[in-house]
Design an enzyme around this catalytic site. Structure first.
Site, mmCIF file in Angstrom:
data_model
loop_
_atom_site.group_PDB
_atom_site.id
_atom_site.type_symbol
_atom_site.label_atom_id
_atom_site.label_comp_id
_atom_site.label_asym_id
_atom_site.label_seq_id
_atom_site.Cartn_x
_atom_site.Cartn_y
_atom_site.Cartn_z
ATOM 1 N N GLY A 287 0.834 -1.203 0.000
ATOM 2 C CA GLY A 287 0.000 0.000 0.000
ATOM 3 C C GLY A 287 0.867 1.251 0.000
ATOM 4 O O GLY A 287 0.554 2.232 0.679
ATOM 5 N N GLY A 288 1.941 1.211 -0.779
ATOM 6 C CA GLY A 288 2.903 2.304 -0.743
ATOM 7 C C GLY A 288 2.648 3.427 -1.721
ATOM 8 O O GLY A 288 3.559 4.212 -2.003
ATOM 9 N N ASP B 158 -2.929 -6.974 -6.174
ATOM 10 C CA ASP B 158 -4.133 -7.004 -5.349
ATOM 11 C C ASP B 158 -3.815 -7.940 -4.193
ATOM 12 O O ASP B 158 -3.677 -9.153 -4.370
ATOM 13 C CB ASP B 158 -5.320 -7.526 -6.167
ATOM 14 C CG ASP B 158 -6.617 -7.555 -5.380
ATOM 15 O OD1 ASP B 158 -6.556 -7.555 -4.131
ATOM 16 O OD2 ASP B 158 -7.688 -7.597 -6.001
ATOM 17 N N ASN C 123 1.202 -2.261 5.397
ATOM 18 C CA ASN C 123 0.435 -1.022 5.523
ATOM 19 C C ASN C 123 -0.885 -1.033 4.761
ATOM 20 O O ASN C 123 -1.828 -0.332 5.141
ATOM 21 C CB ASN C 123 1.306 0.145 5.029
ATOM 22 C CG ASN C 123 0.515 1.409 4.825
ATOM 23 O OD1 ASN C 123 0.126 2.078 5.779
ATOM 24 N ND2 ASN C 123 0.232 1.743 3.567
ATOM 25 N N SER D 238 -4.264 0.334 13.879
ATOM 26 C CA SER D 238 -5.148 1.484 14.066
ATOM 27 C C SER D 238 -5.612 1.533 15.512
ATOM 28 O O SER D 238 -5.810 0.491 16.153
ATOM 29 C CB SER D 238 -6.369 1.385 13.145
ATOM 30 O OG SER D 238 -7.327 2.373 13.462
ATOM 31 N N TYR E 42 -14.035 -3.185 9.903
ATOM 32 C CA TYR E 42 -12.700 -2.582 9.974
ATOM 33 C C TYR E 42 -12.052 -2.864 11.326
ATOM 34 O O TYR E 42 -10.867 -3.232 11.397
ATOM 35 C CB TYR E 42 -12.809 -1.075 9.731
ATOM 36 C CG TYR E 42 -11.486 -0.347 9.684
ATOM 37 C CD1 TYR E 42 -10.650 -0.462 8.586
ATOM 38 C CD2 TYR E 42 -11.086 0.466 10.740
ATOM 39 C CE1 TYR E 42 -9.443 0.215 8.534
ATOM 40 C CE2 TYR E 42 -9.884 1.154 10.700
ATOM 41 C CZ TYR E 42 -9.059 1.017 9.594
ATOM 42 O OH TYR E 42 -7.866 1.692 9.548
ATOM 43 N N ALA F 114 -12.593 -5.327 13.288
ATOM 44 C CA ALA F 114 -12.207 -6.737 13.363
ATOM 45 C C ALA F 114 -10.826 -6.955 12.751
ATOM 46 O O ALA F 114 -9.996 -7.695 13.301
ATOM 47 C CB ALA F 114 -13.246 -7.605 12.660
ATOM 48 N N LYS G 51 -8.370 -4.697 12.311
ATOM 49 C CA LYS G 51 -7.318 -4.014 13.057
ATOM 50 C C LYS G 51 -7.086 -4.668 14.415
ATOM 51 O O LYS G 51 -5.943 -4.685 14.914
ATOM 52 C CB LYS G 51 -7.657 -2.533 13.210
ATOM 53 C CG LYS G 51 -7.634 -1.761 11.889
ATOM 54 C CD LYS G 51 -6.276 -1.850 11.206
ATOM 55 C CE LYS G 51 -6.212 -1.053 9.918
ATOM 56 N NZ LYS G 51 -4.883 -1.114 9.268
#
Length: 252
Positions: A21-22, A73, A100, A151, A164, A166, A168
């Site tokens: 995810g850069g 992906d 990330n 997070s 979300y 769940a 994190k």
């Protein structure tokens, strides 16, 4: 002690880094900062245009920057395996993995199994799969650093964000157990958990987010990048195990 700028460059320069995810948000800022310290980076994202833009920005900051991109992906095992084939072919190993990549999602009452599955595969299973591949290579070398971006949602557990949360929460537990597994092999594990951060995942308008940043209610993505670099430059004897970063006035 040496000047911090010299010290950080010496610790990071030449390191072989994979950042998932850069191409946007926190991941992009991590790439740009590590490149400025001389790291060699492979980044992945779902869109070639965003990869190209990030590489161009890296080169504008540090001419001749070593930054390559792979379209992937991360919900697909074959794409993850392709990333590590690239890592092997280009780097011949890996020093740092920064997990990330993540997608936002709301309540379990929204969507369907296919959408939940895609989110969990991207947000959690990709961390596990990339960690498996990276740790296998790091064990052979006797060193390495895996840094997971989680997070504060894992602790705050906001209403309306159960899917979300769940993922994190899973990253939080995974990171804590992972450190116990990998530390004896010389591999560091760090979990960084940001609070509200100005990224595309936030639904507010750009003007609203800028106002929240100015008011101390939201972080900038570059704040998290700085925290990542701080964790990476610690001496071998010292591990930053976990770090929570909150906006000054995000009262959580």
């Amino acid at each position: 002690m040496k000047g911090l700028n010299t010290y950080w460059k010496e610790k990071i320069s030449g390191k072989r880094v994979l950042i998932t995810g850069g191409t946007t948000g926190i991941g992009r800022e991590i790439v740009l900062l590590l490149i400025s310290f001389g790291a060699r980076c492979i980044i992945c994202g779902r869109h070639q245009a965003q990869i190209d833009e990030t590489i161009a920005e890296a080169n504008s900051i540090s001419p001749g920057a070593y930054c390559l991109g792979v379209v992937a992906d991360l919900s697909k095992n074959e794409d993850i395996e392709n990333i590590f084939h690239t890592v092997d072919n280009i780097f011949g190993g890996i020093d740092i993995l920064i997990n990330n990549a993540a997608l936002g999602y709301g309540s379990i009452m929204e969507g369907d199994y296919e959408k939940w599955s895609y989110t969990v595969q991207t947000n959690l299973l990709s961390y596990m799969a990339c960690t498996h591949h990276a740790a296998t290579r790091m064990k052979a070398a006797g060193s390495g650093h895996i840094l997971n971006i989680g997070s504060m949602s894992a602790d705050v557990r906001e209403e309306g964000s159960s899917v979300y949360v769940a993922t994190k929460s899973g990253i939080q537990g995974f990171s804590e157990a992972l450190r116990k597994e990998l530390n004896p092999d010389g591999i560091k594990v760090t979990l960084i958990e940001p609070g509200a951060t100005d990224t595309d995942m936030q639904e507010a308008s750009n003007d609203e987010k800028l106002l929240q940043v100015a008011q101390g209610e939201m972080l900038k993505a570059e704040d998290i990048a700085m925290a990542v670099a701080f964790c990476l430059v610690q001496p071998d004897r010292c591990d930053i195990v976990g770090m929570q970063i909150r906006p000054h006035l995000q009262l959580i």
